[in-house]
Design a protein around this motif. Sequence first.
Motif, PDB file in Angstrom:
ATOM      1  N   ALA A  63      14.233  70.786  55.320  1.00 18.35           N
ATOM      2  CA  ALA A  63      14.079  71.434  54.114  1.00 18.35           C
ATOM      3  C   ALA A  63      13.080  72.654  54.185  1.00 18.35           C
ATOM      4  N   GLY A  64      12.123  72.634  55.209  1.00 23.99           N
ATOM      5  CA  GLY A  64      11.347  73.305  55.314  1.00 23.99           C
ATOM      6  C   GLY A  64      11.648  74.844  56.164  1.00 23.99           C
ATOM      7  N   PRO A  98       4.963  69.205  59.882  1.00 25.97           N
ATOM      8  CA  PRO A  98       3.805  69.076  58.643  1.00 25.97           C
ATOM      9  C   PRO A  98       3.643  70.101  58.033  1.00 25.97           C
ATOM     10  N   GLU A  99       3.391  71.307  58.914  1.00 26.83           N
ATOM     11  CA  GLU A  99       2.856  72.674  58.233  1.00 26.83           C
ATOM     12  C   GLU A  99       4.110  73.020  57.328  1.00 26.83           C
ATOM     13  N   TYR A 100       5.428  73.021  57.818  1.00 26.92           N
ATOM     14  CA  TYR A 100       6.506  73.362  56.900  1.00 26.92           C
ATOM     15  C   TYR A 100       6.514  72.551  55.642  1.00 26.92           C
ATOM     16  N   ALA A 101       6.300  71.333  55.740  1.00 28.80           N
ATOM     17  CA  ALA A 101       6.457  70.609  54.796  1.00 28.80           C
ATOM     18  C   ALA A 101       5.183  70.778  53.603  1.00 28.80           C
ATOM     19  N   ALA A 114       8.828  64.487  52.209  1.00 27.62           N
ATOM     20  CA  ALA A 114       8.511  63.713  53.388  1.00 27.62           C
ATOM     21  C   ALA A 114       8.732  64.011  54.784  1.00 27.62           C
ATOM     22  N   VAL A 115       7.514  64.102  55.333  1.00 30.59           N
ATOM     23  CA  VAL A 115       7.336  64.464  57.000  1.00 30.59           C
ATOM     24  C   VAL A 115       8.437  63.366  57.755  1.00 30.59           C
ATOM     25  N   ALA A 116       9.501  63.834  58.253  1.00 31.31           N
ATOM     26  CA  ALA A 116      10.450  62.947  58.860  1.00 31.31           C
ATOM     27  C   ALA A 116      11.418  63.511  60.049  1.00 31.31           C
ATOM     28  N   ASP A 117      11.533  62.568  61.040  1.00 30.49           N
ATOM     29  CA  ASP A 117      12.438  63.464  62.017  1.00 30.49           C
ATOM     30  C   ASP A 117      13.846  63.202  61.734  1.00 30.49           C
TER      31      ASP A 117
END
Length: 354
Positions: free
Chosen positions: A202-203, A231-234, A247-250
């Motif tokens: 989404a980022g 994390p930066e894009y989140a 959420a930060v997730a792969d």
Amino acid sequence: MSSEATQRTLSAGDPLGTHRVLDPPGALPQPAERLCADTSRHFETEIVVDVETLNIDAASFRQMEEASGGDPDGVARLVLETVARRGKQHNPVTGSGGMLLGVVRRVGALAEHRGFAVGDRIATLASLSLTPLSLRRIVAVRPTSAQIDVEGAAIVFASAPLARMPGDMPERLALALLDVAGAAPQVARFAGSRDSVVVLGAGGKSGLLCAAEARRCVGRSGRVIGLEASPEYAADLRALGICDHVAVADARDPIAVRDVVLPLTGDAGADLTLSCVNVPGVELSAIVATRDRGKAYFFAMSTSFTAAALGAEGIGKDIDLYIGNGYAHGHAEHTLALVRESPALAQLLSSRYG
């Protein structure tokens, strides 16, 4: 057919571009191995463009970066090799291309009805994987935006959409948006009021547009959940305020995705999941995030139809799977209008791509 009629047909060219296919005979341009990009051969259904910038598909650019060890000069070499060998920028690994920015050089007599004139600045809305292209040299490679400045020429077929560049935003930003213009209109077709929507990746560029369109469609009574590996894009996504949860997730880890999404959707899963991730191996994440009889839409060119279809079958998920189509009626203006309506989104995208 008379010889005179045959000659007229040959000079016109096939609207689908089959007259430019070199190998294999009878193929359409996109799946063809090689195209003729010789602009000295004139066909009246074609528009010839002097090319300034290639906007490479995200999955393709990432693959070339990895193959080159992150060296921009290595990416340039791969592009030059592909175009020289195939007559188009059709990545042999990912199968994807991108689109381009340029200036109209010639408009065939049978293409004049399209409304473009010599000197118009345009972006092609059809993939580079089907666009005849010749390059004299590469001027610059810009990894952040996956754009490559070049000197070259391209041929636009009668069936291939293109757009005049807007005058109210930076061209590089407009080019980046038009590259993924098909995403937001498709979300508008699938997302309903009060729906729960999950956006994987989404980022990123298409992810941001999908999340913004989802917010507009589901309203404040619906829910938009954004998952992003960076994390930066989140953090950028959170700051926009278009998602109810970020959420930060792969997305390559379906269990991690499931464990994020299910508690936020009453253990049911999302009504609609949008996969905008530019790496392979994320099909099952979209599937496990979606409720029974929900919809999963795969926009990224790295998607494997086999993995999606067999993955859903293997875990007993009865959901509708949709393959992303980069074209939708009015998609260019739809996407540009979406960004114009959100100054914060426009500023973020401009900081990355403008």
